[in-house]
Structure formats: C-alpha cells, structure tokens
Design an enzyme around this catalytic site. Sequence first.
Site, short mmCIF file in Angstrom:
data_model
loop_
_atom_site.label_atom_id
_atom_site.label_comp_id
_atom_site.label_asym_id
_atom_site.label_seq_id
_atom_site.Cartn_x
_atom_site.Cartn_y
_atom_site.Cartn_z
N HIS A 165 11.47 1.66 8.60
CA HIS A 165 11.94 0.61 7.69
C HIS A 165 12.78 1.23 6.57
CE1 HIS A 165 8.56 -2.54 8.68
NE2 HIS A 165 9.44 -2.38 9.65
N ASP B 76 1.98 -1.96 10.73
CA ASP B 76 2.73 -0.70 10.61
C ASP B 76 2.05 0.39 11.43
OD1 ASP B 76 4.69 -1.65 8.93
OD2 ASP B 76 3.84 -0.79 7.11
N ILE C 174 7.09 -5.19 -2.59
CA ILE C 174 7.75 -4.50 -3.70
C ILE C 174 8.32 -5.49 -4.72
CG2 ILE C 174 9.72 -3.04 -4.28
CD1 ILE C 174 9.15 -1.40 -1.80
N THR C 175 8.86 -6.61 -4.25
CA THR C 175 9.43 -7.58 -5.20
C THR C 175 8.33 -8.22 -6.05
OG1 THR C 175 9.42 -9.23 -3.42
CG2 THR C 175 11.49 -8.11 -3.86
#
Length: 494
Positions: free
Chosen positions: A89, A193, A410-411
């Site tokens: 990613h 993941d 993350i945002t």
Amino acid sequence: MALRCWRWWHWSAWPGVRSPSSRSIPTPGFCRQFSTQEKTPQICVVGSGPAGFYTAQHLLKHHTQAHVDIYEKQLVPFGLVRFGVAPDHPEVKNVINTFTQTARSDRCSFRGNVEVGRDVSVPELQEAYHAVVLSYGAEDHQTLDIPGEELPGVVSARAFVGWYNGLPENQALALDLSCDTAVILGQGNVALDVARILLTPPQHLEKTDITEAAMGVLRQSRVKTVWIVGRRGPLQVAFTIKELREMIQLPGTRPILDSSDFLGLQDRIKDVPRPRRRLTELLLRTATEKPGAEEAARQALASRAWGLRFFRSPQQVLPTPDGQRVAGIRLAVTRLEGVGESTRAVPTGEVEDLPCGLVLSSVGYKSRPIDPSVPFDPKLGVIPNIEGRVVNVPGLYCSGWVKRGPTGVITTTMTDSFLTSQVLLQDLNAGLLPSGPRPGYTAIQALLSNRGVRPVSFSDWEKLDAEEVCRGQGSGKPREKLVDPREMLQLLGR
C-alpha cells in the site's frame, strides 16, 4: 518532580482540578495573555507517527512563532506509517512527504533515539516546555486471555506486521510458516493485511519495501489456507471495502464464504449507512452469486484460499501431543443479541475445533502508560482527557490513539490531532499556560547528555533514508529498510 509553574494556571479551565484557596489565587499579571511578541512558546510532542506530526503541523501553521520538538524512541520517524502500513500500500505512505516538510521547518526539530519515560521523564519535559503533547500511539496488543495463548505458533498480528515492516523490536520473531493452515482472530483491516501478506505470491511483494528477511521467510511459506475468524456476523466486520476487494481479487487465491451466514441479510441492509451497505453487498455477492466464467477459471487455478468464519469466539489454543506448539484452536459458536451498536456475541454452548499450525491474534492494539506521573486508564488503554487536555495535569495534552483508542485511519488521526492542537492554542492565547520563558530542548539536551543519550536529528534520518533508497535500487525496490539500530548508529558515525 513537581511543576514549578502551576501558580500560573487558570484552574477552572481544567475539569477535575480543585481550585486553590483564595490566598493563593495568582495576580492578573501572572494570568495575562501569552504574548507572542515577548517570547517563543516551546512545545514538545512525544511520538513521531501521524498523531505527532499532524499535531506539530497544525501548531506550526497556526502559531507563527511556536517551536515544536518531536521526541521519538525509535531512531527513525513516522511511526505506523513506516511500521504499520502494508508494503503493498505505498500510496498510503505518501503522507510521509507532508511530514517531511513539517520536520524541515526551522521551527521544528526531530529528536529520535529518546525514550520518554526512560531517558527523560514527562515532568522533566513539563519543566522545560510551555506545553507537552503525548502522541505516542498504541505500542502493545490486546491479549486473548485464553488457555494455550503462550504456545509457540501463537503470534500477535502487531508483531507480525512489525516483523515484515522492519520494526527493530520484532526482527527476532520466530515465525514458522511450515504449516498448511493459519487462523487469524479478528476481522479488521489489520487482519486482512496479515492474510494478504501471507497469501500474496512472493513475486508480487518483491518490489515493495518489505524487508528482505521477511521476504526470505515468505518465499518458503507452505501456508495454503487462511481463516479469518470473528465473534459476530457479516454486518459487524471492522474491515473496509477497499481491503475486502483486494482480498477477493488477490492473485492465486479463492474466497471461501458460507452462504448460510448471509441468510436474510439483503433485507436488513436497506437502512444501514451507505459504506456499510456497499461492504455487505460485496460480501453477499461473493458468498451467494456464481462467479462469471473468467473469475471461475481464475479461482479454479488458485492454489491458495482464504475464508471468513463468523459467529466464532476463541476459547482455547490446542497444543500438539507433545505440548510444544499449536495444533489448532477451539472456537465457541456464538449468536447475536441486541441491535445496532449494542449487538454482542454470546456463546450457544457449542464448540468446534479448527486445525491449524499458526494463530495470529488481531483483536486490537492498545497503548501503554508512559510515565507514573501521567494518568492512564488501563481498561480503555487511553490517557483520560477532555478534548485532548489530560485530566488533572495542566499543560499536558494528548492526541491520536493514546487519546481516543486504536480506531480509525490516518485521516481520523489527522482530524483528532488538529483538534488537540486547536485546544492547546486556545489555552495558550487565553493565558492558561505558563507565561514565563521556558528553555525547551536546551534543558533536555543537558539532561540527556549527562545520561549518555545521544539523540538523532532529522538530517541524520535523511542520511539513513538515502542509504535505504540506495540499497533498494539494486533489486528494484523503493528502499531496503535498515532494521538494526546498531548498524544505523554506525552509519551515522556513532
């Protein structure tokens, strides 16, 4: 160590802090508004992951004279962007470019190789800075608390992710991939993941920034089937549609879903929020619809498989006859009670055993307490706070996972960190922070020097970064990560 400057605080602004007696109320001169013309506010951020850098970025942008020092226990910056984001990613890691701009500001300094709580205490930082923000994330994992969890072959997903991403503390992980079947407990993005890395054909990972040591182990892997197990049902999975779509399209693999898990689901998703509805519809199609000719042909050639097991809760890790490693996991069959967010899984009394040689626990990350002086809620795994202000400790703030728990992307952390920075700046402008000058890093540098601690600067990191990029070029990788702190220090001439 007691704070010397608490007499400067406006006590009513901090919930849970008892106001001092009238005799000790500070004079108006001590509570005057912080004047940026008089001095530079010295602010310390602990942790250089997304929470730390976004907090620093917002502070620097909205206070033109503030100086921010970012402390990090690793020799390298960026936290989970470097050590948590999957190597396939790379687009998610582009945020490093923004963080680099922040670190290169002449009002920002990176202080790597400094472990707060060991090399320097939080009260010592509070003595040196006008404000301290704790943004050190979630360094631990939730345990299963079931018999057999200590057996070889039971690994936390956090350790596995750190291992393939080059986190130094996880490089000694003894990972045996000689088994046929692996079980992942948990159904969030980290679980997917982990499953994807286990099942992706090695040639698809060779040009990423995965470590060469991890690549060597994955090339020898015999894992053919991965089960991803959750206590609740399809409507409660925590992964997102992007990660699910990647799994469905993963080369060389086929999905295994039980259509009975999805009975009646079509009618129940009409009123759920759109992101959840789209995700569930994709699950439904994958589980119940016959694939097209091209997809059917692809699946027929697949040598590996992954599946979602719903309504199963881990009860016991089963050992081999000699008791030396994992042979399987006993799962309690569950049913759902309640509606909406309060839906919970309760055991039905049935159990089933699932043979496997590897169990990866992906039931959540958790933060650790950093310093005896800092309040910590061990049950929630967070620092008690109100809008980022640490309860009962004026001048101390928190942002990111240690503030709200290990949730979101993350945002989410960006928004959260901006809010903490906003609150800090409001307190600064309202005169609620110490108005006298503070030495900042000058004082801390003297302490660290006396203790034999040698911090690493951002320019030092850029030298290590250049070395990693250079090492990766020969094999067509974006970088070959340095994983040994001693080698890093040697490269820096330490």
